[in-house]
Design a protein around this motif. Structure first.
Motif, mmCIF file in Angstrom:
data_model
loop_
_atom_site.group_PDB
_atom_site.id
_atom_site.type_symbol
_atom_site.label_atom_id
_atom_site.label_comp_id
_atom_site.label_asym_id
_atom_site.label_seq_id
_atom_site.Cartn_x
_atom_site.Cartn_y
_atom_site.Cartn_z
ATOM 1 N N SER A 1 6.411 -47.263 -55.125
ATOM 2 C CA SER A 1 5.943 -47.389 -53.745
ATOM 3 C C SER A 1 7.072 -47.033 -52.787
ATOM 4 O O SER A 1 8.207 -47.470 -52.977
ATOM 5 N N THR A 2 6.750 -46.256 -51.770
ATOM 6 C CA THR A 2 7.762 -45.835 -50.804
ATOM 7 C C THR A 2 7.708 -46.704 -49.559
ATOM 8 O O THR A 2 6.672 -46.810 -48.903
ATOM 9 N N SER B 1 4.902 -46.417 -44.306
ATOM 10 C CA SER B 1 5.118 -46.838 -45.691
ATOM 11 C C SER B 1 3.939 -46.396 -46.564
ATOM 12 O O SER B 1 2.929 -45.896 -46.076
ATOM 13 N N ASP B 2 4.089 -46.626 -47.852
ATOM 14 C CA ASP B 2 3.110 -46.160 -48.842
ATOM 15 C C ASP B 2 1.739 -46.786 -48.615
ATOM 16 O O ASP B 2 1.625 -47.977 -48.327
ATOM 17 N N GLU C 1 12.202 -45.642 -52.334
ATOM 18 C CA GLU C 1 11.160 -45.923 -53.337
ATOM 19 C C GLU C 1 11.486 -47.169 -54.147
ATOM 20 O O GLU C 1 12.618 -47.354 -54.599
ATOM 21 N N ALA D 1 13.638 -41.101 -50.616
ATOM 22 C CA ALA D 1 12.360 -40.858 -51.275
ATOM 23 C C ALA D 1 11.547 -39.897 -50.405
ATOM 24 O O ALA D 1 11.818 -39.738 -49.207
#
Length: 375
Positions: free
Chosen positions: A108-109, A160-161, A104, A76
């Motif tokens: 959300s990654t 992270s996201d 992903e 991602a």
């Protein structure tokens, strides 16, 4: 005499050639089995800080190399402000290299780091506040030889996201993390959680079928059936994004009563770096839309009943807000519970790294600490 000397020289040359052949064969086999093997041979010794196990002056993409197994997980796009890349190798220590991944899940990654061989038994690490995957770096180094270690950045943390549109409740993050395990092809796994990561782990238990996938759980530094001890920070205060600007929270935390030793400068630099990524202040603040008391009641009413696996409550003796007596009866509230104490403060995975690693290893290998007798 001369002919004998010539004979022995020829024999010695053949032996040296034979040993060299075996070494090359072994090296080739290592490369075939381990996509990180080439880095062990090419990383210059003088670029290693032997005292800390990290490259000197670590910067984004410093001597960046990548795993040959780039397709292990679907890549991602790294969230804005990330400084590692999918498949990037990083030296962790003791000839152990981690691999950074970005995957992903439902928009959300997740960023996470793995070490060890994927075919070995997996251990999932979930960090606490205000940390990142880096908080379990020492355990990854200690356990990677025998396990496939996976250390995640929680959504809202690290790389992270940090989108404010995603579900950042404990329940939402737990569901997303279970889906990440699915996408990675991980079925059964051992679980290690610390601080706020234990709140996520608590909620994993209520994700349908997830509790049956956790073979052992080492739960660290988070209140359980008792109210969180004093002093305890207010969730209302922690929901203020201004606290997390310019490293203010890191400076305050690591110069407080919750720390009993001076961490190395490179370790602190990395903590500041991981907790200084773009958007982290607002995202972490959003995760505190709750309270310790609400979490306690929800845990007791909805989560503890799902905790069917062996659980080790691994607590530090010097944490000023989490005293030993608060956990003495915690094992009685689960099907197969144990408690063990390590001589350290809140960030025990760093302060008492070897002791914590050994406690984790012993527990997941079936060695149980003696049951405490409580009057």
């Amino acid at each position: 005499m001369n002919s004998s000397l010539t004979y022995f020289k020829e024999k010695a040359s053949l032996i040296i050639l034979f040993i060299g052949f075996l070494s090359m064969a072994a090296f080739g086999q290592k490369h075939e089995e381990d996509p990180q093997g080439d880095l062990l041979a090419t990383m210059p010794d003088d670029l290693m800080n032997v005292g800390t196990g990290n490259p000197i002056s670590y910067e984004p993409y410093y001597l960046a190399k990548f795993t040959k197994d780039m397709d292990r997980y679907p890549a991602a796009t790294p969230p804005k402000g990330s400084f590692n890349r999918h498949g990037e190798l990083e030296f962790l220590g003791k000839n152990v290299f981690g691999i950074h991944w970005f995957v992903e899940i439902d928009g959300s990654t997740w960023h996470f780091v793995t070490a060890g061989y994927p075919h070995k038994a997996p251990i999932l690490f979930i960090h606490g506040f205000p940390e990142s995957w880096w908080g379990f770096k020492e355990q990854m180094v200690d356990l990677a030889k025998d396990y496939y270690v996976i250390s995640v950045d929680q959504l809202a943390y690290g790389q992270s996201d940090k989108s404010l549109k995603q579900d950042l409740t404990h329940q939402g993050v737990a569901k997303s993390l279970v889906k990440l395990m699915d996408k990675m092809g991980v079925d059964k796994f051992d679980l290690v959680s610390h601080d706020r990561g234990s709140c996520i782990a608590d909620n994993i238990m209520a994700v349908p079928g997830a509790n049956e996938r956790v073979t052992n759980w080492v739960r660290m530094q988070q209140s359980f059936e008792e109210p969180h001890g004093q002093p305890r920070p207010s969730h209302e205060n922690l929901a203020d994004a201004g606290l997390y600007k310019d490293g203010t929270m890191i400076t305050a935390t690591y110069n407080s009563a919750w720390v009993s030793m001076q961490f190395t400068p490179d370790h602190m630099d990395r903590i500041y770096k991981e907790f200084g990524t773009e958007g982290i202040a607002e995202a972490v603040a959003k995760t505190y839309d709750t309270s310790f008391d609400i979490e306690l009641e929800y845990r007791k009413e909805n989560l503890i009943k799902h905790m069917s696996m062996p659980i080790l409550f691994l607590q530090a003796t010097k944490d000023p807000a989490q005293r030993e007596e608060e956990y003495a009866r915690s094992p009685e509230f689960v099907k197969d519970g144990y408690v063990q104490f390590v001589e350290a403060n809140h960030f025990s995975a760093t302060e008492a790294a070897e002791e914590v690693s050994l406690a984790i290893r012993d527990f997941i290998e079936g060695k149980r600490p003696p049951k405490l007798i409580v009057d």
